[in-house]
Design a protein around this motif. Structure first.
Motif, short mmCIF file in Angstrom:
data_model
loop_
_atom_site.label_atom_id
_atom_site.label_comp_id
_atom_site.label_asym_id
_atom_site.label_seq_id
_atom_site.Cartn_x
_atom_site.Cartn_y
_atom_site.Cartn_z
N PRO A 71 -15.94 88.81 -8.18
CA PRO A 71 -16.31 87.69 -7.30
C PRO A 71 -17.61 87.06 -7.79
O PRO A 71 -18.33 87.64 -8.60
N GLY A 72 -17.90 85.88 -7.31
CA GLY A 72 -19.15 85.20 -7.67
C GLY A 72 -18.99 83.70 -7.57
O GLY A 72 -17.98 83.19 -7.08
N LEU A 73 -20.02 83.04 -8.06
CA LEU A 73 -20.03 81.58 -8.04
C LEU A 73 -19.31 81.01 -9.25
O LEU A 73 -19.60 81.41 -10.38
N GLY A 74 -18.38 80.07 -9.00
CA GLY A 74 -17.83 79.27 -10.10
C GLY A 74 -18.82 78.16 -10.41
O GLY A 74 -19.55 78.23 -11.40
N HIS A 75 -18.89 77.20 -9.53
CA HIS A 75 -19.91 76.16 -9.71
C HIS A 75 -20.17 75.49 -8.38
O HIS A 75 -19.41 75.65 -7.41
N MET A 76 -21.28 74.74 -8.32
CA MET A 76 -21.58 73.88 -7.17
C MET A 76 -21.56 72.44 -7.65
O MET A 76 -21.96 72.14 -8.77
N SER A 77 -21.13 71.55 -6.76
CA SER A 77 -21.00 70.14 -7.15
C SER A 77 -21.74 69.25 -6.17
O SER A 77 -21.51 69.31 -4.96
N PHE A 78 -22.63 68.42 -6.72
CA PHE A 78 -23.39 67.48 -5.89
C PHE A 78 -22.97 66.05 -6.23
O PHE A 78 -22.58 65.75 -7.35
N ARG A 79 -23.05 65.19 -5.23
CA ARG A 79 -22.73 63.80 -5.46
C ARG A 79 -24.01 62.97 -5.48
O ARG A 79 -24.89 63.13 -4.63
N ALA A 80 -24.10 62.06 -6.46
CA ALA A 80 -25.22 61.13 -6.54
C ALA A 80 -25.06 60.05 -5.47
O ALA A 80 -23.99 59.89 -4.89
N SER A 81 -26.13 59.29 -5.23
CA SER A 81 -26.11 58.23 -4.22
C SER A 81 -25.42 56.96 -4.72
O SER A 81 -25.11 56.07 -3.93
N SER A 82 -25.26 56.85 -6.01
CA SER A 82 -24.64 55.67 -6.61
C SER A 82 -24.37 55.97 -8.08
O SER A 82 -24.82 56.99 -8.61
N LYS A 83 -23.65 55.06 -8.73
CA LYS A 83 -23.41 55.21 -10.15
C LYS A 83 -24.74 55.20 -10.91
O LYS A 83 -24.96 56.03 -11.82
N ASN A 84 -25.61 54.29 -10.54
CA ASN A 84 -26.92 54.22 -11.20
C ASN A 84 -27.72 55.50 -11.00
O ASN A 84 -28.39 55.99 -11.92
N ALA A 85 -27.65 56.00 -9.78
CA ALA A 85 -28.40 57.23 -9.48
C ALA A 85 -27.89 58.37 -10.36
O ALA A 85 -28.67 59.18 -10.87
N LEU A 86 -26.60 58.43 -10.55
CA LEU A 86 -26.02 59.47 -11.40
C LEU A 86 -26.56 59.32 -12.82
O LEU A 86 -27.00 60.30 -13.45
N ASP A 87 -26.56 58.10 -13.34
CA ASP A 87 -27.04 57.88 -14.70
C ASP A 87 -28.49 58.33 -14.86
O ASP A 87 -28.86 58.96 -15.85
N ARG A 88 -29.31 57.98 -13.89
CA ARG A 88 -30.72 58.38 -13.95
C ARG A 88 -30.87 59.90 -13.97
O ARG A 88 -31.67 60.45 -14.73
#
Lengths: 328, 328, 328, 328
Positions: free
Chosen positions: C67-84
């Motif tokens: 058992p354990g962590l596979g992964h965690m996933s966060f969402r950015a506030s916008s496409k630009n925010a993701l790029d930054r």
């Protein structure tokens, strides 16, 4: 001494039978939404229980053309107590006679109210024995808490509609030892509604004047109630009811009488069901003076605070009155 | 018939007296934190009530060098019931005799448990009549809900520590008609703890073996309990307790026995007080078979799920044992 | 301005992947007990969602030996925010690179914590569209409330175990704009535990020192949490857990940090799951000063009142340490 | 980038000012019943705070002939954010200009809605520092939980009545970056009501069409709301309100919009106050599509289940319309 004993002779409400023109819908409601389980099915009847109910079943659902009350069943405190109450019922003229029993219980003595509501009182009854799959590690619980629907805990009480509230008061207090917890009193001093108890809870049996009809002897059912135990549960089951297309007539709100929190919903067969949240207060005082509400306090007595109750709450019952202008 | 009546002869727990070496602290706790009001003050004693208590007071706090139990007071179901119970107590050897009464009640018959816990049983008692300032529009409530502290509703029960649990079982069941709801049973078949009721609630009076001392006759108090009515309230009062420097020993958690939710806190005089959240289940079945937990199920019986209880919970009582290594 | 924007660039936690050696048991737990529904099943993975979750799934369960962590996933506030954020992650050395996506979402940028916990950040993601059978009249709810199990509402946060809490603090605050809500600080001024937020709730991501091992880079999971919304729910699900043989490690109790109420249970795959009751307090103040607890306040920080936490709570994580003496 | 920043530029609602013709009654209500404490008193104004409020006060009560809204105050996310929003407000024509400040905060920029509701936005503000007597061991709580009244936790939001809902939508979304969470839309596609947020909660500010008057520019207040955090609390405070002669207009019930539970009560000055129980759902999705209710869904949007709302709820506001037939 017998007079002293009388008020302890009836121990509890054990089960109810209701009629439904929609047996599949009614069974779906109690099983899939309220989390009850089926313990038997015979002829046109299905037997159901909630996870805290003591005996084999607390609800018998029987197919009929019209919804309404089949019967209510009370258990005496002992074999002797049953004999004493039957003797008095026979004398009173309300008695009908013995039946052999039904699934889950032995011989029962039947009687009727002045409105023709059918009642029975019994002693021999089968405690529920959970099969392996329903057994729980919580030793004082007869059945594992279900993980289907939003499960009610146990049958609590019923309210019946009456053209002779005083007659019912006399029958249940004089012949059966019920105690009066609270009442709504008309200007002429007679009762509009009576809340009767045999245990420390405020009511197992309530009668209110049937304003929806002039006909006598209809023996109408206003509602019967299952307990959750806290107000939070009512908000959660109300979501489930609403999301599943079931009509909440009133609530959640808090009653003045009994101080319980409550909501009212119609099961698919047309009977009104009350779901009880907070169990309210208990009565221990052996010299309890019945709490008296006047007719103009009815709203506060029923709904201690909040929005007014819909008109239907005061008029509708099952069976419904065909010619009534009061259908929703 | 008298035998049938016996189990209904005691109606309820009416009040308790506790001792405190810190009368100001104890009164502050019950008044400012638990929202009780003072109804009288005489000599070294203060009389207090919660807003749902029926009679003039439910708690008498008396100054003494050591904390502990003063006495517990039960009310009979009638004058006749009192006479029957006194007669049997006299025969049993546990009886002491009559006292004239106290503030709020008339003559009471005193008796002692095998451990020297002082008890009384009475009939004549004064219902609380709220002064104008305490009157409420909620007709079935004796007193307006306070807006000071986080107010408890009513006295519920007490647990006493005993070197002779079996002796207490005999006394309360045989002479007073108490019924056994649940018990913890040792390998030799004798009881480690007994939960006794006179109403439909699971317990008014509990005895558990006093493991904290070898001395007999100390008549120690484990705790006494006031009711809130739901679990949410426990989390809120727990904040207030903690923010006001009061020590929560255990909880909030859920008991296996009685299914209530609960927390334990020491009042400033040193006595353990239980605050009751969810009131758990009620017992209606007249043929109830006592629920039996074995000694190795004690933890689950006391705390149905969650973290283990601290050692102090099983050992400490009032008066405290001076030489004990068990002080926190 | 980019610096001002950074602290708003990550919008939310969207989903987690966990590993389980017991995929059937784990799926049973989340579906039958916690009321989640399966939205997809591919290879060794099952995708699940709670009824308030926004996107196609909030939990991916993948079969593995441990058992354990596979992964965690966060969402950015916008496409630009993701790029930054990706640009800064690349510079920081924590970045791994892009993956094409998974069921329910598009391209995601992967990175690792100093302990080798796998993380991703993304923009393109599919909102859940309920099929007819799951549609609700409650317009602001993405899915009908289930009537199976005791359904959780949504994924809330995760706590990870770390040999480099400071490294994680730097990574998440400097590169991703997370804000520090509360922390436990050791005598040397470094952090023992950090509670990080991107929304107004106190935490989406928590790191605490991994005291259960000396090995680095294990990327252990302490727990992940689903929300109910009130304390009453915890007592009800705790009954269901206990009645179904699931081990509650601690609680229900109230955290000091975050003021939430909570319980911890092990799912059949061995991972610790937190169930959140009361959602605690929210942080609105843009100049919030992180609340600081010292090491000797750890108990109060974790459990504001009540019984002590079991030792396992401070040591166990997944994967478990084989040689550990700390297995239960 | 500035456009990206705009939607984060306003951080929170900090306080409100209300007018009252009955300053003693209003102060009594908020202090003795809702457990708020007085932090200052200057001229005709009293400053009050709830125990979870961040700053020096959240409510300013000012004596006037008529009840109604004084002003609402929002805090920017930073000094720069304030400058950007003031610049846009100036351009928009809604701006008035700077005031020096008030007790507990520095310079604030004033502006008005199309209905003449007075608003301000500020950056410099004083965090509450509890005096010794109000300090708590719960480190993330600014003030000890009071033991007087039934204390609310914090100011939550306000609903204003408007003759130009669209104008308000434009002002708050375009100039101040508010986001639309839910709305009720008329047949012509324009908004009847808009629920606006700056945080993850569903609303800090709501506008609904003022149907109670044809006059423009009255800037009426429908209600403002304080949070408890769960439904149980609402039933308890409702008892206290009723027992203390305060009129509950509606509830407790559950809103469709926001999913919160709620009750409405008139404070002695005549303003409607909402008490919030369950905090409902939070919005994390950066691409949130506003939830749309049609005009014929208004009842369900306001009250998800239960009895209908009284007519007064849809018509009354403060100041009241003198000629209105709608007075209770």
């Amino acid at each position: 001494m017998e007079n002293e004993l009388k008020k302890f002779d009836v121990a509890e409400l054990t089960h109810m039978e209701i009629y439904t023109p929609n047996p599949d819908g009614t069974a779906w409601f109690f099983k899939e939404i309220l989390g009850m389980i089926e313990t038997a099915r015979v002829g046109q009847s299905v037997y159901l229980r909630a996870y805290e109910d003591t005996y084999q079943h607390s609800l018998k659902v029987t197919e009929r053309n019209e919804p309404g009350l089949g019967h209510m069943s009370f258990r005496a405190s002992s074999k002797n107590a049953l004999d004493r109450r039957v003797r008095d019922l026979e004398k009173s003229g309300a008695g009908i006679g013995w039946i052999d029993g039904d699934i889950g219980h032995g011989p029962a003595y039947q009687f009727v109210t002045p409105d023709n509501h059918l009642m029975e009182i019994l002693w021999e009854i089968e405690e529920y024995r959970a099969p392996e799959s329903e057994r729980t590690v919580l030793k004082n619980r007869p059945q594992k808490r279900p993980t289907k629907g939003y499960p009610v805990r146990r049958l609590d009480h019923a309210m019946l509609m009456s053209k002779d509230v005083t007659g019912n008061k006399n029958l249940f207090m004089n012949e059966l030892g019920f105690k009066l917890s609270e009442h709504i009193v008309k200007d002429d001093g007679t009762d509009l509604g009576i809340w009767l108890r045999v245990t420390n809870t405020v009511n197992e049996l309530v009668f209110t004047e049937d304003d929806g009809t002039t006909e006598k002897g209809l023996g109408r059912l206003h509602h019967f109630a299952f307990l959750y135990g806290n107000t939070q549960n009512l908000y959660e089951v109300a979501e489930i009811l609403t999301e599943n297309g079931l009509e909440i007539e009133a609530g959640p709100f808090k009653h003045g009488i009994s101080q319980t929190t409550s909501l009212y919903v119609y099961e698919p067969g047309g009977n009104r069901v009350e779901l009880y949240g907070d169990p309210g207060y208990l009565i221990f005082n052996p010299e309890w003076k019945p709490v008296k509400w006047s007719k103009d306090e009815v709203e506060k007595a029923i709904m201690f605070f909040g929005s007014p109750l819909p008109e239907s709450f005061f008029k509708k019952g099952t069976p419904q009155i065909k010619s009534s202008l009061l259908s929703k």
